[in-house]
Design a protein around this motif. Structure first.
Motif, short mmCIF file in Angstrom:
data_model
loop_
_atom_site.label_atom_id
_atom_site.label_comp_id
_atom_site.label_asym_id
_atom_site.label_seq_id
_atom_site.Cartn_x
_atom_site.Cartn_y
_atom_site.Cartn_z
N PRO A 179 0.78 -1.23 0.00
CA PRO A 179 0.00 0.00 0.00
C PRO A 179 0.81 1.29 0.00
O PRO A 179 0.36 2.30 0.55
CB PRO A 179 -0.84 -0.11 1.26
N THR A 180 1.99 1.31 -0.62
CA THR A 180 2.71 2.58 -0.78
C THR A 180 1.83 3.51 -1.62
O THR A 180 1.36 3.11 -2.68
CB THR A 180 4.06 2.37 -1.48
N GLU A 181 1.64 4.73 -1.13
CA GLU A 181 0.71 5.63 -1.82
C GLU A 181 1.28 6.20 -3.11
O GLU A 181 2.49 6.32 -3.27
CB GLU A 181 0.27 6.77 -0.91
N ILE A 182 0.37 6.55 -4.00
CA ILE A 182 0.69 7.29 -5.23
C ILE A 182 0.34 8.75 -4.95
O ILE A 182 -0.78 9.05 -4.56
CB ILE A 182 -0.15 6.78 -6.42
N ARG A 183 1.31 9.64 -5.14
CA ARG A 183 1.11 11.09 -4.93
C ARG A 183 1.69 11.85 -6.10
O ARG A 183 2.79 11.57 -6.54
CB ARG A 183 1.87 11.56 -3.69
N LEU A 184 0.96 12.85 -6.56
CA LEU A 184 1.47 13.72 -7.62
C LEU A 184 2.31 14.86 -7.05
O LEU A 184 3.15 15.41 -7.75
CB LEU A 184 0.32 14.31 -8.44
N CYS A 185 2.06 15.23 -5.79
CA CYS A 185 2.81 16.32 -5.18
C CYS A 185 2.83 16.12 -3.66
O CYS A 185 2.10 15.29 -3.13
CB CYS A 185 2.19 17.68 -5.52
N HIS A 186 3.65 16.89 -3.00
CA HIS A 186 3.72 16.83 -1.54
C HIS A 186 2.49 17.50 -0.94
O HIS A 186 1.95 18.45 -1.52
CB HIS A 186 4.98 17.53 -1.03
N PRO A 187 2.05 17.04 0.22
CA PRO A 187 0.91 17.70 0.86
C PRO A 187 1.28 19.13 1.27
O PRO A 187 2.45 19.42 1.51
CB PRO A 187 0.62 16.83 2.08
N ASP B 213 -8.38 24.58 7.96
CA ASP B 213 -7.89 23.55 8.86
C ASP B 213 -8.54 22.21 8.55
O ASP B 213 -9.10 21.57 9.42
CB ASP B 213 -8.16 23.96 10.31
N ALA B 214 -8.51 21.82 7.29
CA ALA B 214 -9.13 20.57 6.88
C ALA B 214 -8.22 19.39 7.23
O ALA B 214 -7.00 19.49 7.17
CB ALA B 214 -9.42 20.59 5.39
N ARG B 215 -8.84 18.30 7.59
CA ARG B 215 -8.09 17.08 7.89
C ARG B 215 -7.64 16.45 6.57
O ARG B 215 -8.44 16.26 5.66
CB ARG B 215 -8.98 16.12 8.66
N GLN B 216 -6.35 16.13 6.47
CA GLN B 216 -5.81 15.56 5.25
C GLN B 216 -5.39 14.11 5.48
O GLN B 216 -5.16 13.68 6.60
CB GLN B 216 -4.61 16.38 4.78
N TRP B 217 -5.24 13.40 4.37
CA TRP B 217 -4.84 12.00 4.42
C TRP B 217 -3.41 11.89 4.93
O TRP B 217 -2.53 12.68 4.58
CB TRP B 217 -4.92 11.38 3.03
N PRO C 65 -8.08 19.61 0.54
CA PRO C 65 -7.23 18.74 1.35
C PRO C 65 -6.97 17.43 0.62
O PRO C 65 -7.89 16.88 0.00
CB PRO C 65 -8.06 18.52 2.61
N CYS C 66 -5.75 16.93 0.66
CA CYS C 66 -5.44 15.67 -0.03
C CYS C 66 -6.16 14.53 0.68
O CYS C 66 -6.25 14.47 1.90
CB CYS C 66 -3.94 15.45 -0.11
N MET C 67 -6.73 13.66 -0.16
CA MET C 67 -7.51 12.52 0.35
C MET C 67 -7.20 11.29 -0.49
O MET C 67 -6.74 11.40 -1.62
CB MET C 67 -9.00 12.83 0.26
#
Length: 112
Positions: A36-44, A51-55, A73-75
């Protein structure tokens, strides 16, 4: 959305690759990915005044295929993927890669 994020990630990794190379790399990368290593296009990132909760990695149990949205927020846009669904996806990624290899082999044989 998930497929678009996966394609964009491959395009980031191989920015000057030909479309046929991108297709082959897409299937190879995801059949070999260490989920389950995540796929990310950019850094959070944080947005001032919000103040949204992010993944966050490891915060939610059972996420087997995290594909993280780039917008605040990234999810995890693939939170509904199960182990069974991931197994099907991995089989299809492998099948796609084999098809790409087969097409390349046919092309090289016909060029001879």
């Amino acid at each position: 959305v998930n497929w678009a994020l996966l394609v964009a990630f491959v395009c980031q990794l191989f920015p000057s690759a030909a479309p046929s190379t991108l297709l082959r790399q897409f299937f190879y990368l995801y059949k070999s990915w260490k989920w389950p290593t995540e796929i990310r296009l950019c850094h959070p990132y944080e947005v001032e005044g919000m103040d949204a909760r992010q993944w966050e990695a490891g915060r939610t149990q059972g996420e087997v295929c995290p594909i993280i949205t780039p917008a605040y927020p990234c999810m995890n846009s693939s939170y509904t993927v199960s182990k069974y669904t991931l197994r099907i996806m991995l089989n299809e990624f492998s099948r796609g890669f084999e098809r790409c290899k087969g097409a390349e082999n046919e092309k090289s044989v016909s060029a001879d």
